[in-house]
Design a protein around this motif. Structure first.
Motif, PDB file in Angstrom:
ATOM      1  N   HIS A   1      64.755 -22.142 -21.742  1.00 58.25           N
ATOM      2  CA  HIS A   1      63.972 -23.340 -22.089  1.00 58.25           C
ATOM      3  C   HIS A   1      63.848 -23.485 -23.612  1.00 58.25           C
ATOM      4  CE1 HIS A   1      60.628 -26.271 -21.778  1.00 58.25           C
ATOM      5  NE2 HIS A   1      60.083 -25.583 -22.772  1.00 58.25           N
ATOM      6  N   ASN A   2      63.458 -22.392 -24.249  1.00 59.42           N
ATOM      7  CA  ASN A   2      63.220 -22.448 -25.702  1.00 59.42           C
ATOM      8  C   ASN A   2      64.511 -22.757 -26.473  1.00 59.42           C
ATOM      9  OD1 ASN A   2      60.777 -21.587 -24.781  1.00 59.42           O
ATOM     10  ND2 ASN A   2      60.622 -19.793 -26.098  1.00 59.42           N
ATOM     11  N   LEU A   3      65.615 -22.119 -26.049  1.00 59.10           N
ATOM     12  CA  LEU A   3      66.883 -22.368 -26.764  1.00 59.10           C
ATOM     13  C   LEU A   3      67.357 -23.795 -26.552  1.00 59.10           C
ATOM     14  CD1 LEU A   3      69.307 -19.336 -26.627  1.00 59.10           C
ATOM     15  CD2 LEU A   3      67.576 -19.952 -28.303  1.00 59.10           C
ATOM     16  N   ARG A   4      67.156 -24.301 -25.344  1.00 59.55           N
ATOM     17  CA  ARG A   4      67.586 -25.683 -25.088  1.00 59.55           C
ATOM     18  C   ARG A   4      66.868 -26.634 -26.061  1.00 59.55           C
ATOM     19  NH1 ARG A   4      66.161 -30.136 -22.663  1.00 59.55           N
ATOM     20  NH2 ARG A   4      64.225 -29.373 -21.724  1.00 59.55           N
ATOM     21  N   LEU A   5      65.557 -26.424 -26.232  1.00 59.76           N
ATOM     22  CA  LEU A   5      64.809 -27.322 -27.120  1.00 59.76           C
ATOM     23  C   LEU A   5      65.189 -27.102 -28.589  1.00 59.76           C
ATOM     24  CD1 LEU A   5      61.261 -27.386 -25.508  1.00 59.76           C
ATOM     25  CD2 LEU A   5      63.114 -29.034 -25.265  1.00 59.76           C
ATOM     26  N   ALA A   6      65.329 -25.837 -28.976  1.00 59.07           N
ATOM     27  CA  ALA A   6      65.688 -25.547 -30.379  1.00 59.07           C
ATOM     28  C   ALA A   6      67.041 -26.184 -30.698  1.00 59.07           C
ATOM     29  CB  ALA A   6      65.737 -24.037 -30.601  1.00 59.07           C
ATOM     30  N   ASN A   7      67.960 -26.102 -29.750  1.00 61.35           N
ATOM     31  CA  ASN A   7      69.303 -26.634 -30.007  1.00 61.35           C
ATOM     32  C   ASN A   7      69.338 -28.158 -29.909  1.00 61.35           C
ATOM     33  OD1 ASN A   7      70.368 -24.203 -30.689  1.00 61.35           O
ATOM     34  ND2 ASN A   7      70.952 -23.672 -28.597  1.00 61.35           N
ATOM     35  N   ARG A   8      68.461 -28.721 -29.091  1.00 53.57           N
ATOM     36  CA  ARG A   8      68.335 -30.187 -29.072  1.00 53.57           C
ATOM     37  C   ARG A   8      67.892 -30.668 -30.461  1.00 53.57           C
ATOM     38  NH1 ARG A   8      66.778 -33.939 -24.701  1.00 53.57           N
ATOM     39  NH2 ARG A   8      65.596 -35.689 -25.554  1.00 53.57           N
ATOM     40  N   PHE A   9      66.948 -29.953 -31.036  1.00 52.87           N
ATOM     41  CA  PHE A   9      66.421 -30.271 -32.365  1.00 52.87           C
ATOM     42  C   PHE A   9      67.528 -30.149 -33.418  1.00 52.87           C
ATOM     43  CE2 PHE A   9      64.207 -28.586 -36.238  1.00 52.87           C
ATOM     44  CZ  PHE A   9      63.367 -29.656 -36.503  1.00 52.87           C
ATOM     45  N   LEU A  10      68.233 -29.018 -33.395  1.00 56.95           N
ATOM     46  CA  LEU A  10      69.279 -28.782 -34.411  1.00 56.95           C
ATOM     47  C   LEU A  10      70.384 -29.820 -34.317  1.00 56.95           C
ATOM     48  CD1 LEU A  10      69.713 -24.893 -34.317  1.00 56.95           C
ATOM     49  CD2 LEU A  10      68.748 -26.264 -36.185  1.00 56.95           C
ATOM     50  N   THR A  11      70.867 -30.071 -33.112  1.00 61.03           N
ATOM     51  CA  THR A  11      72.017 -30.978 -32.987  1.00 61.03           C
ATOM     52  C   THR A  11      71.610 -32.409 -33.342  1.00 61.03           C
ATOM     53  OG1 THR A  11      71.650 -30.988 -30.597  1.00 61.03           O
ATOM     54  CG2 THR A  11      73.407 -29.595 -31.377  1.00 61.03           C
ATOM     55  N   ALA A  12      70.364 -32.781 -33.014  1.00 61.61           N
ATOM     56  CA  ALA A  12      69.913 -34.140 -33.382  1.00 61.61           C
ATOM     57  C   ALA A  12      69.862 -34.293 -34.903  1.00 61.61           C
ATOM     58  CB  ALA A  12      68.543 -34.411 -32.782  1.00 61.61           C
ATOM     59  N   LEU A  13      69.722 -33.173 -35.602  1.00 61.89           N
ATOM     60  CA  LEU A  13      69.682 -33.236 -37.073  1.00 61.89           C
ATOM     61  C   LEU A  13      71.042 -32.875 -37.681  1.00 61.89           C
ATOM     62  CD1 LEU A  13      66.142 -31.684 -37.561  1.00 61.89           C
ATOM     63  CD2 LEU A  13      66.796 -34.053 -38.049  1.00 61.89           C
ATOM     64  N   GLY A  14      72.070 -32.902 -36.837  1.00 63.43           N
ATOM     65  CA  GLY A  14      73.438 -32.722 -37.331  1.00 63.43           C
ATOM     66  C   GLY A  14      73.815 -31.284 -37.617  1.00 63.43           C
ATOM     67  N   GLN A  15      73.095 -30.329 -37.010  1.00 68.07           N
ATOM     68  CA  GLN A  15      73.431 -28.919 -37.260  1.00 68.07           C
ATOM     69  C   GLN A  15      74.038 -28.281 -36.006  1.00 68.07           C
ATOM     70  OE1 GLN A  15      70.780 -26.443 -39.289  1.00 68.07           O
ATOM     71  NE2 GLN A  15      69.936 -28.054 -40.577  1.00 68.07           N
ATOM     72  N   GLN A  16      74.697 -27.150 -36.250  1.00 71.95           N
ATOM     73  CA  GLN A  16      75.260 -26.385 -35.131  1.00 71.95           C
ATOM     74  C   GLN A  16      74.137 -25.783 -34.294  1.00 71.95           C
ATOM     75  OE1 GLN A  16      78.481 -25.969 -34.262  1.00 71.95           O
ATOM     76  NE2 GLN A  16      78.805 -27.514 -35.871  1.00 71.95           N
ATOM     77  N   PRO A  17      74.310 -25.745 -32.965  1.00 69.45           N
ATOM     78  CA  PRO A  17      73.316 -25.031 -32.154  1.00 69.45           C
ATOM     79  C   PRO A  17      73.338 -23.539 -32.475  1.00 69.45           C
ATOM     80  CG  PRO A  17      75.194 -25.717 -30.808  1.00 69.45           C
ATOM     81  CD  PRO A  17      75.398 -26.315 -32.171  1.00 69.45           C
TER      82      PRO A  17
END
Ligand SMILES: Cc1ncc(COP(=O)(O)O)c(C=O)c1O
Length: 348
Positions: A279-295
């Motif tokens: 759960h936590n990684l899914r949200l962290a990576n949603r945040f990163l990718t929305a800001l143009g960063q690698q998961p």
């Protein structure tokens, strides 16, 4: 396990939208909050004796041991990470070399550094060169499982293996990992954890796994009545009659934090760390990718956004901002809506 996308956490938290700072402190699940309110009410009126509160300390110790895969007899309870590490640091020989990552949180640096007058040296290495720095002559490798500054996850199995090669002790501060990152505590000699972040407990409770072989070399310099073999018959006087297991290192517990800690850990266990991790990684990576960063592989992430502090504050998002970098952290009660609101604020 259901995939992380479809799974909704139990409704046990009262987070106001926008709390993205569990790396600072975690929010209590209802059973922890309720138990604490009950204890406070009982305290106010003198309705009960303290022994009932103390049961929480035992429950929490057992729960922590299960979470990191060790025996509860090898777990001591205390208050803060620096306090839990202090007796271990006091036991390293004069002239020892302790290797820590270069941006390690101070609670795993100062306990070693205060022994400089007896020749204990604290060496630093960047986390990405940490493995290479574990060479003959290093006596202790002390590192955070997850770095609080940027969320970097250390490779515990590889570091422990390298440390064993050179005969160094392995000391892990898992405060920023325990509760969301599955790991095998028995790989280390010491695993210290403050429970008020990812274990969502009140401030003031902490644990340390102390491997049996290590304990023989460490003096329980904080021993008081609660470190006795039977605390209820060690209120007064000699002889010294310490517990045979890691309880000899126990600090007599601050009751109320422990009343909240036991149910919080039981909630973590009942959900399961693997599920929380997903759960936590899914949200962290949603945040990163929305800001143009690698998961990435962490529940704690940093991004560089100009004027981040103002932007987040205006939108009511509570995340940490350190030297212009936003540090956002995502836990079981964080939602897609939290992520999207933070992204909208940062890209406005
Ligand atoms: C990695 C890490 N360890 C420990 C702590 C807290 O240390 P202590 O329990 O000694 O106050 C923090 C707090 O931010 C932390 O990030």
């Amino acid at each position: 396990m259901d995939n992380a996308e479809n799974w909704t956490p139990p409704q046990l938290w009262r987070a106001e939208p926008g709390w993205l700072n569990t790396a600072s402190y975690g929010l209590p699940p209802d059973p922890a909050w309720d138990a604490l309110q009950q204890a406070l009410a009982d305290w106010r009126t003198g309705r009960i004796s303290w022994e009932g509160w103390d049961v929480s300390t035992h429950r929490a110790r057992e729960s922590f041991a299960r979470l990191i895969g060790v025996d509860a007899a090898d777990v001591t309870v205390g208050a803060q990470v620096s306090q839990l590490l202090a007796p271990v640091a006091a036991a390293v020989p004069d002239g020892a070399t302790v290797l820590v990552p270069d941006i390690e949180f101070t609670s795993n640096v100062f306990p070693w550094a205060v022994h400089a007058d007896r020749g204990v040296t604290v060496q630093t290495a960047p986390l990405d060169g940490y493995l290479d720095a574990i060479r003959p002559g290093v006596d202790v490798v002390a590192f955070a499982l997850v770095q609080s500054a940027n969320g970097a996850v250390a490779d515990l199995p590889a570091i422990a293996a390298a440390a064993r090669e050179v005969g160094a002790l392995v000391v892990v501060d898992a405060t920023q990992g325990c509760g969301w990152l599955p790991f095998d505590g028995s790989l280390a000699d010491v695993v210290a954890v403050g429970a008020y972040k990812w274990l969502m407990s009140p401030r003031g409770s902490g644990f340390a796994y102390l491997a049996p072989g290590l304990r023989e070399r460490v003096r329980p310099i904080q021993a008081g009545w609660y470190a006795g073999e039977d605390p209820h018959s060690s209120y007064y006087g000699l002889p010294l009659r310490l517990a045979k297991d890691a309880r000899a290192f126990d600090l007599s517990p601050a009751w109320f934090p422990w009343v909240g800690t036991a149910p919080a850990l039981e909630v973590v266990e009942s959900i399961g760390v693997e599920r929380i991790h997903a759960h936590n990684l899914r949200l962290a990576n949603r945040f990163l990718t929305a800001l143009g960063q690698q998961p990435g592989d962490s529940a704690i992430v940093t991004v560089d956004v100009p004027d981040a502090q103002d932007k987040l504050e205006r939108a009511g998002i509570r995340a940490a901002v350190r030297a212009g970098q936003v540090r956002a952290s995502f836990h079981i009660y964080s939602t897609d809506a939290d992520v999207d609101a933070a992204v909208a604020a940062l890209t406005a």
